[in-house]
Design an enzyme around this catalytic site. Structure first.
Site, PDB file in Angstrom:
ATOM      1  N   ARG A  20       0.779  -1.358   0.106  1.00 44.02           N
ATOM      2  CA  ARG A  20       0.201  -0.490  -0.530  1.00 44.02           C
ATOM      3  C   ARG A  20       0.816   1.354   0.695  1.00 44.02           C
ATOM      4  O   ARG A  20       1.115   2.470  -1.031  1.00 44.02           O
ATOM      5  CB  ARG A  20      -0.976   0.123   1.252  1.00 44.02           C
ATOM      6  CG  ARG A  20      -1.804  -1.215   1.384  1.00 44.02           C
ATOM      7  CD  ARG A  20      -3.350  -0.650   0.374  1.00 44.02           C
ATOM      8  NE  ARG A  20      -3.702   0.532   1.021  1.00 44.02           N
ATOM      9  CZ  ARG A  20      -4.709   0.354   1.779  1.00 44.02           C
ATOM     10  NH1 ARG A  20      -5.554  -1.073   1.963  1.00 44.02           N
ATOM     11  NH2 ARG A  20      -6.059   1.198   1.967  1.00 44.02           N
ATOM     12  N   HIS A  50      -7.493  -2.983  -7.411  1.00 45.39           N
ATOM     13  CA  HIS A  50      -7.236  -2.116  -6.073  1.00 45.39           C
ATOM     14  C   HIS A  50      -8.667  -2.075  -4.741  1.00 45.39           C
ATOM     15  O   HIS A  50      -9.237  -1.437  -5.173  1.00 45.39           O
ATOM     16  CB  HIS A  50      -6.450  -0.968  -6.511  1.00 45.39           C
ATOM     17  CG  HIS A  50      -5.988  -0.395  -5.050  1.00 45.39           C
ATOM     18  ND1 HIS A  50      -5.082  -0.841  -4.288  1.00 45.39           N
ATOM     19  CD2 HIS A  50      -6.750   0.676  -4.968  1.00 45.39           C
ATOM     20  CE1 HIS A  50      -4.356  -0.059  -3.900  1.00 45.39           C
ATOM     21  NE2 HIS A  50      -5.701   0.982  -3.565  1.00 45.39           N
ATOM     22  N   TYR A 109     -16.839  14.404 -13.103  1.00 46.20           N
ATOM     23  CA  TYR A 109     -16.414  15.924 -13.878  1.00 46.20           C
ATOM     24  C   TYR A 109     -14.842  15.719 -15.146  1.00 46.20           C
ATOM     25  O   TYR A 109     -14.748  16.929 -16.165  1.00 46.20           O
ATOM     26  CB  TYR A 109     -16.489  17.068 -13.169  1.00 46.20           C
ATOM     27  CG  TYR A 109     -18.046  16.858 -12.529  1.00 46.20           C
ATOM     28  CD1 TYR A 109     -19.035  17.227 -13.736  1.00 46.20           C
ATOM     29  CD2 TYR A 109     -18.228  17.113 -11.164  1.00 46.20           C
ATOM     30  CE1 TYR A 109     -20.061  16.977 -12.230  1.00 46.20           C
ATOM     31  CE2 TYR A 109     -18.711  17.487 -10.273  1.00 46.20           C
ATOM     32  CZ  TYR A 109     -19.864  17.021 -11.615  1.00 46.20           C
ATOM     33  OH  TYR A 109     -21.286  17.668 -10.657  1.00 46.20           O
TER      34      TYR A 109
END
Length: 748
Positions: A34, A80, A124
């Protein structure tokens, strides 16, 4: 009933050992899977998976952008499974040129700003891979250059590491917090890092000091100046240390002799909210009068770059101001270096040379696997080409075999082993010739798949040229795989190509700069005059200005008090408190200039009590003050007791419900007059009151009848002709007869 055997097994274990093992497993999972980057590709798992998913989706630099939400969702679903926020954050950071020395993602839309504005929602924004990412980070991933492992649910495979051709760990740096450890690696210049890698490839015995001739230090995307060049050698040898970074400051001239301190580059650590904090720190310096020469600060930054403008007074010492900003704000900051990365499957703090050594070994591994894969493919091509060339020479026999065979199996058996038992021939000679054939399986299959157009003269000629090229490639690949120096030259050649296409000039200056020294300005002690109007606005003016306008000032201002500019003003309030104000905290100017509310420069709150008396510390020295409350309690206190360090303290002790009504200087000819609600007046000489400490209550000055209370207190001297109007007639205060304290007085 048959007896059922109990197959349960009870395992006894020490609880602490289980907890310890579980925690270590968790910690290693966070460290390796991680938080920390791999030294080979310089990427954390989330970054690696995001880039690979974009590659798999075909979101290349020369193709249209795709919605970030699509990329995030696909990455989370396949590789993931730790939430969309971490994936999108990784995607955003990899696109931000002000954070990464070499952006790996081409973002389209609002991907945040250097001033700390966050990126727009993933629905967006759009993104695609940068060209350099495809060329230097994902190229040849299909040539068996890296190992693939199952994903979290074993429905897909993902690369253990990307086949990155450049030392990305140094180029883009890294930040991450794991369990019990953290990594912090600064970004470096792309071409400098590659030159350093080339130097290591040519001479693996090179020292860190020699490597620093190619990689002199970090190159932050925000520019700035590294001020401790001499410390960098130790940092790069140990992998740990502190780098001091300053912003770039220029002095610009303005109209009327004004000067502007212009900050065009900021320390890397100031990215985000640090710019706003810097402005607040400058405001604080001005308010505390440590930088009174600064008149304004504005952030004029735009897409073209950083531009923070600080306006200063004419004739100000800009060098001293810059030193003050370096010392008291984040215009000079420290970047903590801890070059921690996953190497050989475990976390390790690496020196500069070790990072390059791991990257060099990785390059040899990548190129070795790539060219072994290419060599095997070329050998397969050679085998087929040799078979086709041989087939052209006996094409009539092969056609006869095909026409005489009942199926493909019989034809293939004849071509590979000369088995003619199931093939019909036109002549015995053809049969004898067929028995001599010994094509390989792959060659036989290619012959069977061959189209008749291949028999055209030009096609045969092209086949011969292709065969020559194949033999040349095989020789080249074998030479690379067998010659270490040849492989090194090939790696260096590719690195030179990346430098030529993607290099950029250095932004950060590396130098030894003397530490900023701030000399506290010695304030010239002088006498000034404090003036306060009836609205509670106060300021100080020069003594000369007061002398010139004495009559006007005395008439218009409620308090006019001489004081030292290094001293304090004391405010006594009806709540019995003393508030002190540093004279330097008050504005100084012309007497017509507007002052500042005393609430703004002290703990005094005008909404919670009125000012009873004001004087300076200088004015209280060797003086005595009389205090009188609304219940008639009175005392005298030495003025020196009020020279305190605290901004607020108790000036006198009051009983519940009492207010402080009068504070005045004590002289031998002064007396105090009490006036009550029922019209009682009592005049008492101040000499009748005892000396008390400021924490004491005092003694009773007037004896009040039940229901009566003190409404006014006057401190007068024998020459005062003060009079008041009471119930329509005049009462002259200094004509009242002297009486003793704790008496009722006379009724008017």
């Amino acid at each position: 009933m048959p007896q059922v055997e109990n197959t349960e097994e009870i395992i006894e274990a020490e609880y602490s050992e289980i907890m310890q093992k579980s925690y270590v497993d968790y910690a290693m999972s966070v460290i390796v899977s991680r938080a920390l980057p791999d030294v080979r590709d310089g990427l954390k798992p989330v970054q690696r998976r995001t880039l690979y998913d974009m590659y798999e989706l075909g979101i290349r630099y020369d193709r249209p952008y795709r919605k970030s939400a699509r990329i995030v969702g696909d990455t989370m679903g396949k590789y993931h499974p730790h939430g969309d926020s971490s994936i999108y954050e990784a995607l955003v950071v990899m696109s931000q040129g002000f954070k990464k020395g070499l952006p790996l993602v081409d973002g389209h839309g609002n991907f945040g700003s250097i001033e700390g504005d966050g990126a727009a929602a993933m629905r967006y924004t759009e993104a695609r891979l940068e060209k350099v990412t495809q060329d230097a980070y994902l190229a040849d991933i299909d040539k068996n250059t890296v190992d693939f492992v199952p994903n979290f649910d074993e429905t897909e495979t993902e690369p253990q590491v990307l086949p990155v051709r450049v030392p990305n760990l140094l180029i883009n740096g890294a930040e991450g917090i794991a369990v019990g450890m953290a990594t912090s690696i600064p970004p470096h210049n792309f071409s400098e890092v590659i030159e350093g890698l080339k130097a290591y490839l040519k001479n693996p015995d090179i020292t860190v000091a020699e490597l620093m001739e190619y990689i002199p230090g970090p190159d932050f995307p925000t520019g700035g100046i590294v001020t401790n060049k001499d410390d960098l050698l130790n940092i790069y040898e140990t992998g740990m240390g502190k780098i001091k970074v300053r912003g770039k400051v220029d002095i610009e001239k303005g109209k009327g002799g004004k000067e502007y301190i212009v900050i065009s580059e900021i320390p890397y650590t100031m990215i985000g909210a640090g710019i706003g904090k810097f402005q607040n720190d400058v405001y604080a310096l001005v308010e505390s009068r440590k930088a009174p020469e600064i008149t304004d600060i504005s952030n004029q930054s735009s897409k073209d770059g950083i531009r923070i403008v600080i306006e200063v007074k004419k004739g100000a010492d800009t060098e001293a101001l810059c030193n003050l900003l370096y010392k008291k704000t984040r215009l000079e900051d420290t970047f903590g270096v801890n070059m921690l990365a996953v190497a050989d499957g475990r976390p390790e703090t690496l020196s500069l040379k070790q990072v390059l050594a791991y990257c060099a070994d990785f390059q040899y591994e990548l190129f070795g696997r790539k060219y072994r894969t290419l060599l095997n493919k070329e050998r397969e091509k050679r085998e087929i080409q040799e078979g086709l060339i041989k087939a052209v020479d006996c094409i009539d026999l092969i056609i006869e075999i095909l026409r005489g065979s009942k199926n493909v199996k019989d034809a293939k058996a004849c071509l590979t082993s000369g088995d003619v038992s199931n093939v019909t021939f036109k002549s015995e000679q053809s049969k004898k010739d067929a028995m001599q054939l010994s094509f390989t399986d792959r060659q036989a299959q290619a012959i069977l798949d061959m189209r008749l157009s291949k028999l055209i003269g030009l096609e045969i000629e092209a086949l011969m040229k292709e065969h020559e090229a194949t033999l040349k490639n095989i020789a080249e690949y074998e030479n690379l795989l067998n010659d270490y120096k040849a492989m090194t030259r090939r790696i260096i050649k590719e690195l030179d190509g990346y430098v030529k296409e993607y290099s950029s000039p250095r932004k950060t200056v590396i130098d030894n700069v003397a530490e900023a020294v701030v000399v506290e300005k010695k304030i010239e002690e002088k006498e000034v005059v404090f003036i306060m109007d009836r609205f509670g606005y106060g300021k100080t003016i020069d003594v000369n200005a007061y002398e010139k306008n004495k009559k006007t000032i005395d008439e218009e201002f409620k308090y006019v008090i001489p004081c030292m500019n290094t001293g304090k003003i004391c405010l006594f309030t009806t709540l019995g408190n003393l508030h002190t104000i540093k004279v330097l905290d008050l504005p100084h100017g012309k007497f017509r200039d507007k002052g500042t509310p005393l609430d703004n420069v002290s703990n005094y709150d005008s909404s919670k009590g009125d000012i009873v008396y004001i004087n300076s510390i200088m004015g209280l020295k060797d003086k005595k003050l009389v205090f009188a409350s609304s219940s008639g309690m009175t005392k005298i206190t030495e003025g020196d007791e009020f020279d305190v360090a605290k901004r607020t303290t108790a000036a006198t002790k009051l009983n519940e419900g009492e207010t402080l009504m009068a504070v005045a200087e004590v002289t031998d000819d002064r007396s105090i007059v009490y006036q009550t609600k029922r019209g009682m007046f009592l005049r008492v000489e101040l000499t009748e009151f005892p000396m008390k400490k400021k924490a004491a209550v005092g003694v009773r000055g007037i004896k009040l009848s039940p229901g009566d209370e003190v409404t006014n207190i006057y401190v007068i001297d024998s020459t005062d002709a003060d009079s008041i109007m009471f119930k329509g007639h005049e009462v002259v205060l200094n004509r009242l007869h002297h009486a003793h304290r704790d008496t009722k007085g006379v009724k008017k």
